[in-house]
Scaffold this motif. Structure first.
Motif: not given
Length: 802
Positions: A31, A36, A106, A108, A324, A799
């Protein structure tokens, strides 16, 4: 088709047996840290920590997801890299994972910092990537791409050939659909070859070759889809680039790309300018027989032409995340072009009794075109991850005016000079409406469905006049004036279902289309409708044999609909001896396509062979016939059938950090049945093409590249073409701490590029040779600038769900 089902049953049976054996697998999602948004085509490598040995690797899909199978018990870590982002390394983890979960969650990635040389890339991006339904080519290592156009890049892509006019062929077929960013583009409708020559190669992120597209895509095109994905700058802040190129043949081009992003809001724009100068030589030699007494006659025509074109291209994009779950976007493009062309044509006709005709034609053409397109879109994400729906509506407009003046000077038999003027005016509109729904039923299953509507409107008007020296006035040639209206509406609904079962992946789909086509010969007060309903099934299978090998099998039913030019029966009178016209009764081609593929990939070698078969009925064929003893008419007709069986392979070898090699070849056996058109029942031959790219890293900032292209003789309905061969070279030097680059490219080093087509029938033998000035050198300069968020050297967000 009967031969396909045993293969499918074998794969399903073997997959079921293999599924009984427990193996470790690791999955996750990559991501973008600020927006995001998922990152597609990020490279994920899994290594052993004790010796940093590469175990396996993959790339993320459009949802940013990845999965690595068949892993033994032990300790591992991941390295993830993507151009423009910091390469990251995950913490060490052990398999099997204690809590039984295999999802790392996830991961990032952050955009890279201000100075490009601060980014440490530990895994170099592959040139080719193979997925369940497409092959992906990344042109960033192609030095030719720094100075040329999209056409220049495409001629180095496996399976694709580019002719002297910029027309594309995929696996030997010129009937191919071209998409921009996964969608039909108005820029490609009127003249795809011209539009591709105006797109800067440096703006292309990747090229996707989809020979058996899923039901989500339009089934148009015999050989499949070429999807050109343009770059989208995702970096925060304000940044951009400037590129300027100039060649030895009075060719110039430049581009400016700008982007501003806050994370929630992104706006981008680009401007490109191109000036091209071309010199072309064409010779046309014919031997034909008189329709009455059978006496053979000879026709010799040679043409020397020059052309200078100018174009300006504008692109605009805006994305805004409302919250979002919802986002909106707007995209637009505009192209304006002008071509000025001069031709000097000599024509000589004779028979056994001597000279019949000897004259010279001087022609001056001006072609002005403009094309515009805009798309508005809305995306909504539901609470469940990757559960989403999107809507978009598009509009496109194109206009083109070809204005031609010519003068015929007759030497034998001597007559007065003939002055003529023709004008062809095209105007068109394209409207689209799409809805796409994605529902991930589970971690391993996904359902996708949607509606796609496309509505085309075209108007082609042709007028002709000549100068009458007795009346000292221009008189209209009423018999040559005409108007043709074309309307096509396509309503399509589609659905695809995909599932992953251990090493086995399947994606099946159906697409139903209702098509309404109306050809209106306004001048003749005649309307020819062609309405039909068709269902197009697709199926894709992928089986991972082990960490480095996989097999795939795919099938699709496709269609190739004639465009307005191919249906317009009114001929273009640019040359009184050579006429081009459409065929209003031309039926769509229907294609069944099957492909069996294999891939082996490790840290040194990528090898992707594919065996394919295409069966086509009502196939298009360009047929030339004499409508009288001196005038040749060329138009499209439907063949009975056409079959093509081929073996294609792509080979990439990274010998060392200093040298790597990319080789591709396509060998196919083609059979044509033109008995319905009065020719031999069947004709067949074997044809092949090959491409070789050698890349040398002469230093950290210096690269050299040598490309070779070869295409063998190919079969046509009335004859064949001769082989084509050429070699290009490129040199790139990064300067100013990699914030700028100097590029030099040389095209057709040995001046071997020429195209020869031969027609050999009982009535006509023709040899048509085309040669353009293709030997030139380009020098280019590129500068990248901008301010983006400062990075820390070891910044990584992870994450962890373990």
């Amino acid at each position: 088709m009967k031969r396909i089902f045993p293969i499918i049953i074998f794969i399903l049976f073997y997959s079921a047996l293999s599924g009984q054996t427990k193996t470790n697998a690791v999955s996750g999602k990559i991501i973008e840290a600020t927006t995001k948004l998922p990152l597609e085509f990020a490279f994920v490598s899994i290594l052993q920590p004790n010796d940093s040995l590469l175990v396996s690797g993959t790339v993320t899909d459009k949802n940013g997801a990845f999965k690595l199978d068949s892993l033994s018990d032990g300790k591992y870590y991941l390295i993830i890299s993507l151009l423009g982002y910091d390469t990251i390394s995950t913490p060490e983890f052990s398999l099997p994972i204690a809590n039984g979960g295999n999802d790392l969650g996830k991961i990032f990635m952050k955009t890279s910092g201000l100075l490009l040389d601060d980014v440490q890339i530990t895994e170099e991006k592959s040139t080719y990537v193979n997925t369940i339904d497409r092959k992906v080519y990344f042109p960033e290592k192609d030095i030719q791409a720094q100075t040329g156009s999209a056409s220049d890049v495409l001629q180095n892509v496996p399976s694709i050939t580019v002719d002297e006019e910029g027309g594309l062929s995929l696996r030997g077929s010129a009937n191919v659909t071209i998409l921009i960013n996964g969608k039909p583009s108005q820029l490609m409708n009127a003249n795809a070859a011209a539009a591709l020559q105006q797109i800067p190669a440096s703006s292309i992120e990747r090229i996707e070759i989809i020979t058996n597209p899923s039901a989500k895509y339009k089934p148009d095109g015999v050989a499949g889809i070429i999807n050109i994905v343009l770059k989208k700058n995702a970096k925060l802040g304000f940044n951009g680039s400037v590129t300027i190129n100039a060649s030895t043949l009075d060719r110039y081009n430049g581009s400016l790309n700008l982007n501003y992003s806050t994370g929630k809001f992104n706006i981008s724009g680009s401007y490109g300018f191109r000036q091209n100068y071309n010199q072309r030589l064409k010779t046309d030699t014919r031997t034909f027989r008189d329709s009455i007494d059978g006496i053979p006659s000879n026709f010799l025509q040679s043409a020397l032409g020059t052309g200078r074109s100018y174009s300006h291209t504008l692109n605009f994009g805006m994305d805004y995340n409302l919250n979002k779950n919802n986002s909106i976007g707007l995209e637009g493009s505009y192209l304006v072009s002008t071509m000025r062309r001069t031709q000097n044509i000599s024509t000589f006709i004779s028979d056994t009794s001597g000279t019949i005709s000897d004259y010279k034609t001087v022609r001056n053409d001006i072609e002005n075109g403009n094309e515009a397109a805009a798309t508005i879109k809305f995306d909504h994400a539901f609470k469940k991850e990757d559960h989403e729906i999107s809507f978009d509506a598009g509009w496109g407009n194109n206009g083109e005016l070809e204005d031609s003046h010519y003068r015929d000077n007759y030497f034998f038999p001597y007559t007065s000079t003939y002055d003529g003027h023709t004008a062809i005016n095209r105007k068109g509109n394209n409207y689209t409406a799409n809805c796409n729904y994605i529902n991930p039923i589970s971690e391993d299953m996904k359902l996708e469905m949607g509606y796609e509507g496309e509505f085309l409107r075209d108007r082609l008007t042709s007028s002709s006049e000549h100068y009458d020296p007795t009346q000292l006035n221009w008189l209209s040639d009423n018999g040559k004036n005409n108007t043709f209206l074309f309307r096509q509406d396509v309503h399509a609904v589609y659905g695809t279902y995909s599932i992953d079962i251990h090493k086995f992946s399947f994606m099946g789909g159906l697409r139903a289309e209702q098509t309404f086509i109306t050809s209106n010969l306004l001048t003749l007060d005649s309307i020819i409708p062609n309405n039909y309903f068709k269902i197009y099934p697709t199926a894709h299978f992928l089986y991972k044999l082990n960490d480095s090998q996989q097999m795939s099998l795919s099938y699709s039913h496709r269609v190739n609909r004639p465009d307005p030019d191919e249906l317009n029966p009114f001929p273009e009178y640019k040359d009184p001896r050579n006429l081009d016209a459409g065929n209003p009764k031309l039926k769509p081609e229907q294609i069944h396509s099957v492909e069996l593929g294999y891939q082996i990939k490790n840290n040194k070698i990528t090898f992707i062979p594919s065996l394919y078969y295409r069966y086509t009925y009502d196939a298009f064929a360009e047929i030339s016939r004499y409508i009288n003893d001196t005038v040749l008419l060329t138009r499209q007709d439907n063949l009975a059938t056409s079959q093509s069986t081929g073996l294609e392979f792509v080979f990439s070898w990274k010998y060392s950090k200093l040298f790597n090699l990319n080789f591709s070849s396509n060998i196919f056996y083609n059979t044509i049945d033109a008995s319905n058109l009065g020719y031999a029942a069947k004709k067949s031959n074997t044809a092949w093409d090959a491409k070789l790219a050698s890349n040398f890293n002469l230093g950290k900032t210096t690269k050299f590249q040598l490309n070779g292209n070869y295409r063998s003789s190919m079969l046509t309905a009335q004859g064949h073409t001769l082989p084509v061969f050429f070699v290009n070279a490129g040199f790139k030097q990064d300067i100013f701490k990699k914030r700028a680059s100097l590029t030099i490219t040389a095209s057709d080093i040995f001046n071997t590029q020429r195209w020869v087509e031969i027609i050999d029938t009982p009535i006509l033998y023709q040899e048509l040779i085309r040669k353009r000035k293709s030997q030139f050198i380009f020098i280019g300069f590129s500068w990248r600038f901008g301010m983006i968020g400062k990075k820390s050297s070891n910044d990584m967000l992870f994450d962890n769900k373990m």
